[in-house]
Design a protein around this motif. Structure first.
Motif, PDB file in Angstrom:
ATOM      1  N   VAL A 231       0.847  -1.352  -0.167  1.00 47.39           N
ATOM      2  CA  VAL A 231       0.022  -0.016  -0.031  1.00 47.39           C
ATOM      3  C   VAL A 231       1.050   1.312  -0.098  1.00 47.39           C
ATOM      4  CG1 VAL A 231      -1.853   1.096   1.346  1.00 47.39           C
ATOM      5  CG2 VAL A 231      -1.614  -1.355   1.362  1.00 47.39           C
ATOM      6  N   LEU A 232       1.986   1.255   0.716  1.00 44.17           N
ATOM      7  CA  LEU A 232       2.953   2.306   0.775  1.00 44.17           C
ATOM      8  C   LEU A 232       3.432   2.565  -0.569  1.00 44.17           C
ATOM      9  CD1 LEU A 232       4.731   1.631   4.201  1.00 44.17           C
ATOM     10  CD2 LEU A 232       2.887   3.256   3.606  1.00 44.17           C
ATOM     11  N   GLN A 233       3.781   1.683  -1.170  1.00 44.59           N
ATOM     12  CA  GLN A 233       4.395   1.540  -2.572  1.00 44.59           C
ATOM     13  C   GLN A 233       3.288   2.483  -3.663  1.00 44.59           C
ATOM     14  OE1 GLN A 233       5.478  -2.502  -3.208  1.00 44.59           O
ATOM     15  NE2 GLN A 233       7.976  -1.977  -3.026  1.00 44.59           N
ATOM     16  N   TYR A 234       2.048   1.956  -3.357  1.00 47.09           N
ATOM     17  CA  TYR A 234       1.055   2.494  -4.222  1.00 47.09           C
ATOM     18  C   TYR A 234       0.795   3.877  -3.925  1.00 47.09           C
ATOM     19  CZ  TYR A 234      -3.462   2.562  -6.832  1.00 47.09           C
ATOM     20  OH  TYR A 234      -4.612   2.799  -7.761  1.00 47.09           O
ATOM     21  N   VAL A 235       0.847   4.100  -2.653  1.00 49.79           N
ATOM     22  CA  VAL A 235       0.459   5.665  -2.311  1.00 49.79           C
ATOM     23  C   VAL A 235       1.640   6.670  -2.798  1.00 49.79           C
ATOM     24  CG1 VAL A 235       0.557   7.186  -0.158  1.00 49.79           C
ATOM     25  CG2 VAL A 235      -0.899   5.000  -0.368  1.00 49.79           C
ATOM     26  N   GLY A 236       3.050   5.866  -2.737  1.00 51.88           N
ATOM     27  CA  GLY A 236       3.946   6.838  -3.129  1.00 51.88           C
ATOM     28  C   GLY A 236       4.889   7.348  -2.256  1.00 51.88           C
ATOM     29  N   ASP A 237       6.077   7.391  -2.601  1.00 50.41           N
ATOM     30  CA  ASP A 237       7.138   8.104  -1.681  1.00 50.41           C
ATOM     31  C   ASP A 237       6.807   9.392  -1.129  1.00 50.41           C
ATOM     32  OD1 ASP A 237      10.147   6.924  -3.392  1.00 50.41           O
ATOM     33  OD2 ASP A 237       8.673   5.791  -1.921  1.00 50.41           O
ATOM     34  N   GLU A 238       6.157  10.341  -1.897  1.00 48.06           N
ATOM     35  CA  GLU A 238       5.823  11.606  -1.134  1.00 48.06           C
ATOM     36  C   GLU A 238       4.962  11.383  -0.054  1.00 48.06           C
ATOM     37  OE1 GLU A 238       6.463  14.428  -4.997  1.00 48.06           O
ATOM     38  OE2 GLU A 238       4.527  14.968  -3.583  1.00 48.06           O
ATOM     39  N   LYS A 239       3.941  10.674  -0.354  1.00 49.70           N
ATOM     40  CA  LYS A 239       2.712  10.662   0.694  1.00 49.70           C
ATOM     41  C   LYS A 239       2.945   9.503   1.888  1.00 49.70           C
ATOM     42  CE  LYS A 239      -0.350  13.372  -1.875  1.00 49.70           C
ATOM     43  NZ  LYS A 239      -1.655  13.343  -2.381  1.00 49.70           N
ATOM     44  N   LYS A 240       3.828   8.446   1.700  1.00 54.93           N
ATOM     45  CA  LYS A 240       3.801   7.369   2.424  1.00 54.93           C
ATOM     46  C   LYS A 240       4.199   7.385   3.961  1.00 54.93           C
ATOM     47  CE  LYS A 240       8.193   5.616   1.320  1.00 54.93           C
ATOM     48  NZ  LYS A 240       9.048   4.415   0.641  1.00 54.93           N
ATOM     49  N   ALA A 241       4.834   8.660   4.294  1.00 55.30           N
ATOM     50  CA  ALA A 241       5.287   8.966   5.500  1.00 55.30           C
ATOM     51  C   ALA A 241       3.821   9.391   6.597  1.00 55.30           C
ATOM     52  CB  ALA A 241       6.296   9.965   5.697  1.00 55.30           C
ATOM     53  N   GLU A 242       3.162  10.287   5.753  1.00 53.21           N
ATOM     54  CA  GLU A 242       2.010  10.934   6.391  1.00 53.21           C
ATOM     55  C   GLU A 242       0.996   9.715   6.409  1.00 53.21           C
ATOM     56  OE1 GLU A 242       0.288  13.824   3.781  1.00 53.21           O
ATOM     57  OE2 GLU A 242      -1.505  13.835   4.924  1.00 53.21           O
ATOM     58  N   TRP A 243       0.767   8.756   5.345  1.00 48.27           N
ATOM     59  CA  TRP A 243      -0.069   7.761   5.235  1.00 48.27           C
ATOM     60  C   TRP A 243       0.150   6.851   6.327  1.00 48.27           C
ATOM     61  CZ3 TRP A 243      -4.255   6.640   2.036  1.00 48.27           C
ATOM     62  CH2 TRP A 243      -4.707   5.067   1.974  1.00 48.27           C
ATOM     63  N   GLY A 244       1.251   6.317   6.636  1.00 47.88           N
ATOM     64  CA  GLY A 244       1.761   5.631   7.649  1.00 47.88           C
ATOM     65  C   GLY A 244       1.454   5.915   9.098  1.00 47.88           C
TER      66      GLY A 244
END
Lengths: 216, 217
Positions: free
Chosen positions: B122-135
């Protein structure tokens, strides 16, 4: 206090919640009558976030089952409990390896697919992207599941008896159709789903047939 | 040719930092089950979990996978349940159905409601820019409910005073919470339980830092 133990179980449910539907199927298969209390996940910000419901389930999700004086949440935990206390129409095999197979298939849906396309995630992803999101994750999950089932399936997901795996499959296929997943890519999932949908327990528990279904 | 699979060591396909692999490593350690560790690098070269060989082992292309008694098991909770039945030392699930349900509720509140949403794919799909915030968002959200849930179940550990499947799920999730800079000061009960569990040998030897594929090796 004895009146608490003899009263009907209460199921807090939303007609279209996959996880609530799993529990409804289990209750139907085991012939357990219950009181249905709808929780509208959408209306007025979502009734699952109300103070009353938060007291019942701090995780602010459905289903919740009040039974034998206790409140249980998490559909798989509820189903496991029901299977132990109400052994008619066993949903888990006794043999540890067969049981593991059932749990593997159930979790391949309940951990790997459903949570990623659950309502809260769709709301976060936003209206513009949620259709693509839901379709993507269900398709991805079903791709692996189709192969997994080829090693376990008989008439149903695992062998020829209805198990927890089947309770997870049918609601997930319903969601797949909502998100316009191309089910032609998944002939085994489709075949099993069709067989399960013929069974009464899967019909009476269907989202269209609940007290809070929209046509009512 | 008859092969007595019981004489062969189990084989665990694992990634050092995979939460789900860690859960199984803890279970194997608690039950004193020796096993062969086969690393699957989830990042390198597009991810070894997508190789033909591994796909044959697990069509879901995920770790962990445990080859034991002649069978390949996947899905960490399914593996742990199987181990608990076949290797009953240090039981991870209570016998009483209601206590067992409580353990399963807490375990699933992590394994269904939190971990999958912040899983690598899921983090890979969300992408590097947004994955920190997402997690950070999804773990914080999940821990908010979990903190309240645990206040109704916890003793020394997640459910009462014995280590259960719930604890096996908690510690790896807290590790991830720290990776995503979740403010753990908001979750004193989770923190207290996590600290107590991290003192136990099984949780230490199974820690991501101590695996054959941990980066410092």
């Amino acid at each position: 206090m004895s009146s608490v133990l003899s009263s009907k179980p209460i199921l807090y449910s939303y007609f279209r919640s996959s996880c609530s539907w799993r529990v409804r199927i289990a209750l139907a298969l085991k012939g357990i009558e219950y009181e249905y209390r709808p929780v509208n996940l959408i209306k007025a910000g979502g009734e699952q976030h109300s103070e009353n419901f938060k007291n019942l389930n701090p995780l602010e999700k459905v289903p919740a089952l009040v039974i034998n004086g206790h409140t249980l949440t998490q559909s798989l935990a509820i189903i496991n409990y029901l299977d132990e206390e109400y052994p008619q129409n066993k949903l888990l095999p006794v043999d540890p390896l067969m049981k593991a197979q059932v749990n593997i298939v159930a979790n391949a849906i309940a951990c790997d697919i459903q949570p990623i396309q659950n309502l809260v995630v769709l709301q976060y992803v936003g209206d513009e992207k949620k259709a693509e999101w839901g379709k993507y994750w269900i398709t991805k999950g079903f791709t692996g599941l189709e192969k997994l089932l080829s090693t376990t399936a008989g008439k149903y997901c695992v062998g020829d008896s209805v198990t927890v795996a089947d309770l997870c499959l049918v609601p997930q296929v319903y969601n797949a159709n909502r998100f316009k997943v191309d089910m032609a890519e998944f002939p085994l999932i489709s075949r099993i789903n069709q067989a399960l949908c013929q069974l009464e327990a899967f019909q009476i528990s269907h989202p269209d047939n609940q007290p809070d279904s929209p046509q009512h």
